[in-house]
Design an enzyme around this catalytic site. Structure first.
Site, PDB file in Angstrom:
ATOM      1  CB  ILE A 146      -1.766   3.290   2.373  1.00  0.00           C
ATOM      2  CG1 ILE A 146      -3.060   4.122   2.394  1.00  0.00           C
ATOM      3  CG2 ILE A 146      -0.999   3.444   3.677  1.00  0.00           C
ATOM      4  CD1 ILE A 146      -2.852   5.598   2.609  1.00  0.00           C
ATOM      5  CD  GLU A 147       3.574   3.215  -2.578  1.00  0.00           C
ATOM      6  OE1 GLU A 147       4.779   2.891  -2.638  1.00  0.00           O
ATOM      7  OE2 GLU A 147       3.002   3.856  -3.475  1.00  0.00           O
TER       8      GLU A 147
END
Length: 545
Positions: A146-147
């Site tokens: 997750i970025e």
């Protein structure tokens, strides 16, 4: 007597039969024997580009290097639920398991902040969906990627990873891709990752030590300069145990030209090599960043493409990775005692990457082992501490194995320890200035070494392939599956009636020795250092029975 001691006792018997040592029949030797184990670094890579139907062939190009492959199977729906990719193929998972590799897909929000926030807010339901998908598809865990989610979600994201760790069996991987943080920022999406807390609830953190320059960046620069990478590692190991840090390395570059819209766009190192060749580009190596830089020109009448993107005319500057820059990064793994490496992403790397990758990531810089047939065996022996190089950058795999080297190998394999001053006299032809003096003394004191006479060891004398085959086959009580004479006839220089024919046939039919491409065995040839490493690897299953 436990299994470990049984295994090493068998190994001692084999070496004794080979004439490399003798077994003490009197009292217990006054040295301590300790088993060694393989300490090779962990290696994983993401699978994202290319046709999913060819994933197996992409992985096979890396040989035995990869432990884990992480395909793009898990995505996030608008409501924060799990979306399975159409690229998920049970046949690929089966192929990888047959090769001894784990398949750990990564969950991506595709850099979409809204999707990432929705997923974290919906974490309890999403975690249950992920666990079910892993079980249903016989996968080996999950890599969280997750970025671009603000640091305000920091604790919630850690909780999401903890939920996964609690719900998945310990044998399944839970890992987290974290942004590089070389300056220790505490705001923005880079600070989403609580390294210390995440490391406590996961198997490892894959530090994305790249994108120092990024899409839209107006100034050309390296994807991952060495100072940037090293500072990212220093921050990571200050926050979490080094053996839970995996260094992420890039297999791509970024290009710039007068078209501002394309500045910083990505290009695989593999594709770039073709562009440089096609447009007669030049490459220089920037020593400050330890990164290569390419320049080439595309005229208005020429057309080009880069990984599916159209390249317009102009003067291009490309910062990328090559063998030299990747080796410098891989050296940091040993320098900081990291768990290993990850890479973004498979099928973008230059074709020769896997010729050196394992060697350098494991801390063995043997230039003469690249592309050598015994590389995996040498690496295994080196990782166990059994065989080392003759210099920091040379292993000399094709040099003849000497008796002194054999004695040293014995001491290392058995983990023999002792005080040199307490050991009795050595052989007269092995003075205290000889490099193997202490190992030979240790082996003699433990009752393992015999010389060619009472006071001569002949440290530089070689062992022949024929002698080793006869002695090892007797020690292992091997027989040829096709009968000694018949199998030996496969080698043109080993007559069926010769004294070593049956032994060579037995060793060959049991997969412990090989002949040469011209059909010969070369029985009187010396045993090379590479061949000794191979024998150590091949004998392992028989030793552990």
């Amino acid at each position: 007597m436990n299994k470990t001691k049984n295994r090493w006792n068998k190994f001692v018997m084999i070496l004794a039969a080979a004439g490399l040592l003798t077994i003490a029949t009197t009292s217990e030797p006054s040295v301590k024997a300790e088993a060694s184990s393989s300490l090779g670094k962990f290696t994983m890579s993401y699978l994202f580009f290319g046709d999913s139907n060819n994933y197996t062939s992409q992985v096979d190009k890396s040989g035995q290097t990869l432990d884990v492959v992480s395909p793009s199977y898990f995505h996030i729906n608008a409501d924060g639920s799990l979306q399975l990719s159409e690229s998920l193929q049970p046949s690929f998972i089966t192929d990888m398991h047959e090769r001894g590799k784990k398949v750990v897909p990564f969950l991506s929000n595709d850099f979409d902040r809204t999707l990432g926030e929705k997923a974290i807010d919906n974490r309890e339901a999403l975690v249950n969906q992920i666990v079910k998908a892993i079980e249903d598809n016989k996968l080996d865990g999950i890599n969280m990627d997750i970025e671009n989610v603000d640091a305000a979600y920091r604790d919630k994201y850690t909780d999401m990873v903890k939920l996964l760790r609690d719900k998945l069996p310990s044998r399944m991987e839970v890992s987290v891709a974290v942004a590089a943080n070389p300056t220790g920022v505490t705001k923005s999406w880079i600070a989403l990752y609580d390294y210390k807390a995440l490391a406590a609830v996961s198997d490892y953190l894959m530090v994305m030590a790249y994108d120092e320059s990024y899409p839209g960046d107006p100034t050309p620069g390296p994807v991952a300069s060495l100072p940037f990478v090293e500072k990212s590692i220093q921050y990571a190991v200050a926050q979490a145990p080094a053996d839970k840090i995996v260094l992420g390395v890039p297999f791509y570059g970024r290009y710039w030209n007068q078209d501002a819209a394309a500045n910083g766009s990505g290009v695989s190192d593999q594709t770039l090599m073709k562009l440089i060749d096609t447009y007669k580009g030049t490459v220089r190596y920037d020593t400050v960043s330890q990164s290569p830089v390419a320049t080439f020109t595309i005229s208005p009448t020429e057309a080009a493409s880069s990984d599916g993107n159209k390249l317009g005319p102009g003067d291009y500057t490309v910062w990328f990775e090559n063998e030299q820059s990747l080796k410098e990064k891989l050296k940091l793994v040993s320098k900081y005692s990291l768990k290993g490496t990850g890479s973004w992403s498979l099928n973008q790397e230059p074709s020769d990457t896997w010729d050196y990758y394992s060697l350098w990531s494991d801390g063995f810089y043997f230039a003469d082992m690249q592309k050598h047939w015994a590389q995996a065996n040498v690496l295994a022996a080196a990782n166990r501490g059994w065989m080392l190089g003759i210099a920091s950058d040379r292993f000399a795999p094709d040099a003849a194995l000497t008796r002194a080297e054999a004695a040293t190998i014995i001491v290392r394999v058995l983990g023999l320890k002792g005080e040199a001053a307490a050991i009795g006299a050595s052989f007269s032809d092995v003075p205290a200035t000889h490099w193997a003096w202490q190992d030979i003394r240790l082996a003699k004191m433990s009752g393992l070494i015999q010389g060619i006479s009472s006071d001569q060891f002949a440290p530089d004398q070689i062992m022949t392939r024929e002698q080793m085959s006869v002695l090892l086959s007797r020690a292992l009580k091997l027989t040829s599956q096709a009968g000694g004479g018949a199998a030996a006839k496969g080698f043109s220089d080993v007559p069926a009636g010769s004294w070593s024919a049956e032994a060579i046939a037995a060793m060959s039919s049991n997969g412990l020795v090989d002949g040469f491409a011209d059909g010969t065995f070369r029985p009187s040839a010396s045993l090379t250092r590479g061949e000794m490493a191979a024998l150590l690897s091949r004998a392992q299953p028989l030793l552990t029975k």
